[in-house]
Design an enzyme around this catalytic site. Structure first.
Site, PDB file in Angstrom:
ATOM      1  N   ASP A  13       0.868  -1.173   0.000  1.00 59.22           N
ATOM      2  CA  ASP A  13       0.000   0.000   0.000  1.00 59.22           C
ATOM      3  C   ASP A  13       0.914   1.236   0.000  1.00 59.22           C
ATOM      4  O   ASP A  13       2.109   1.120   0.297  1.00 59.22           O
ATOM      5  CB  ASP A  13      -0.872  -0.050   1.270  1.00 59.22           C
ATOM      6  N   ASP A  15      -0.154   5.210   0.755  1.00 58.57           N
ATOM      7  CA  ASP A  15      -0.436   6.227   1.778  1.00 58.57           C
ATOM      8  C   ASP A  15      -0.602   5.579   3.149  1.00 58.57           C
ATOM      9  O   ASP A  15      -1.415   4.674   3.326  1.00 58.57           O
ATOM     10  CB  ASP A  15      -1.728   6.994   1.435  1.00 58.57           C
ATOM     11  N   ASP A 176      -1.883  -0.480   5.721  1.00 57.51           N
ATOM     12  CA  ASP A 176      -2.173   0.212   6.984  1.00 57.51           C
ATOM     13  C   ASP A 176      -3.649   0.277   7.339  1.00 57.51           C
ATOM     14  O   ASP A 176      -3.994   0.701   8.434  1.00 57.51           O
ATOM     15  CB  ASP A 176      -1.627   1.652   6.945  1.00 57.51           C
TER      16      ASP A 176
HETATM   17  O1  PGA Z   1      -5.603   7.658  -1.442  1.00 57.17           O
HETATM   18  C1  PGA Z   1      -6.165   6.993  -0.542  1.00 57.17           C
HETATM   19  O2  PGA Z   1      -7.322   7.185  -0.178  1.00 57.17           O
HETATM   20  C2  PGA Z   1      -5.411   5.916   0.142  1.00 57.17           C
HETATM   21  O3  PGA Z   1      -4.319   5.430  -0.544  1.00 57.17           O
HETATM   22  P1  PGA Z   1      -3.665   4.039  -0.083  1.00 57.17           P
HETATM   23  O4  PGA Z   1      -4.519   2.963  -0.683  1.00 57.17           O
HETATM   24  O5  PGA Z   1      -2.274   4.121  -0.662  1.00 57.17           O
HETATM   25  O6  PGA Z   1      -3.652   4.013   1.410  1.00 57.17           O
HETATM   26 MG    MG Z   2      -2.965   3.229   3.131  1.00 59.75          MG
END
Ligand code: PGA
Ligand code: MG
EC number: 3.1.3.18
Length: 220
Positions: A13, A15, A176
């Site tokens: 992942d 963010d 996360d």
């Molecule tokens: O942009 C988002 O809402 C989250 O991004 P992610 O899947 O990398 O945590």
């Molecule tokens: Mg994330």
């Protein structure tokens, strides 16, 4: 977890797992709100709204809550365009979490293939990785709008595993949020969760990941 062997493929992942990206996301949200004469949402609230892609993030910001069912498309669509424009360019407030670089370096040296499955719009993913000096590690990048469905749907994981020619047993996912744990379970892939990311204000331990770590270098 892999009986002393390394996985062949590790999917990350983005963010909240590799990047502490909320400060720049919150700045773009607040720009979008300011264009509508509305007060800023701020980093702490935006942290709880991230995880389901930018369209949902903008709807939550317009609603001022995690629940956004009442937000009309006619309001959300132009607001999303303003958000995308505000988020483009450099991301000076975004930081690579400590422990990330050592793990990526080690996995690369061990010959493990790596990929990204994020709900962030695809257009931002490669430039952001480049900007943060992480671009060289990843063979495939899947964004929230790359395929027909985003996490918690397992489509991104299935797609990357197919491209890599690797089975679910040989794959590890690291994320996360509950969207990551649910997507991994649906794909039959083992999942490591990080405790420091964004999970809508709830501890990720409640999702029962296969392993929970406070820093990614604990996996080396
Ligand atoms: O942009 C988002 O809402 C989250 O991004 P992610 O899947 O990398 O945590
Ligand atoms: Mg994330």
């Amino acid at each position: 977890m892999f009986e002393g062997r390394l996985p062949t493929l590790v999917i990350f992942d983005l963010d909240g797992t590799l990047l502490d990206s909320v400060p720049d996301l919150a700045a773009a949200v607040d720009t979008m709100l300011a264009l509508r004469g509305r007060p800023p949402a701020g980093v702490e609230r935006v942290k709880d709204w991230v995880g389901n892609g930018s369209e949902v993030l903008v709807r939550r910001a317009l609603a001022g809550s995690l629940e956004y069912a009442g937000v009309e498309d006619a309001e959300a669509a132009p607001a999303h365009q303003d958000f995308l424009q505000a988020y483009a360019g450099e991301h000076h407030l975004t930081r690579v979490y400590s422990g990330v670089q050592p793990l990526l370096e080690w996995l690369q040296q061990e010959g493990v293939t790596m990929a990204i499955a994020t709900n962030k719009p695809e257009r931002f993913v490669a430039p952001l990785l480049q900007e943060k000096n992480l671009g060289r590690y990843f063979r495939w990048l899947v964004g929230g709008d790359t395929l027909a469905a985003q996490k918690p749907d397992p489509a991104a994981l299935h797609w990357i595993m197919e491209l890599a020619g690797v089975t679910a047993n040989e794959t590890l996912f690291i994320g996360d949020s509950r969207n990551d744990v649910i997507a991994a379970r649906a794909a039959g892939v083992k999942v490591v969760a990080v405790s420091y990311g964004y999970n809508h204000g709830e501890p990720i331990a409640a999702q029962n990941p296969d392993l929970l770590v406070d820093s990614l270098d604990a996996l080396i």
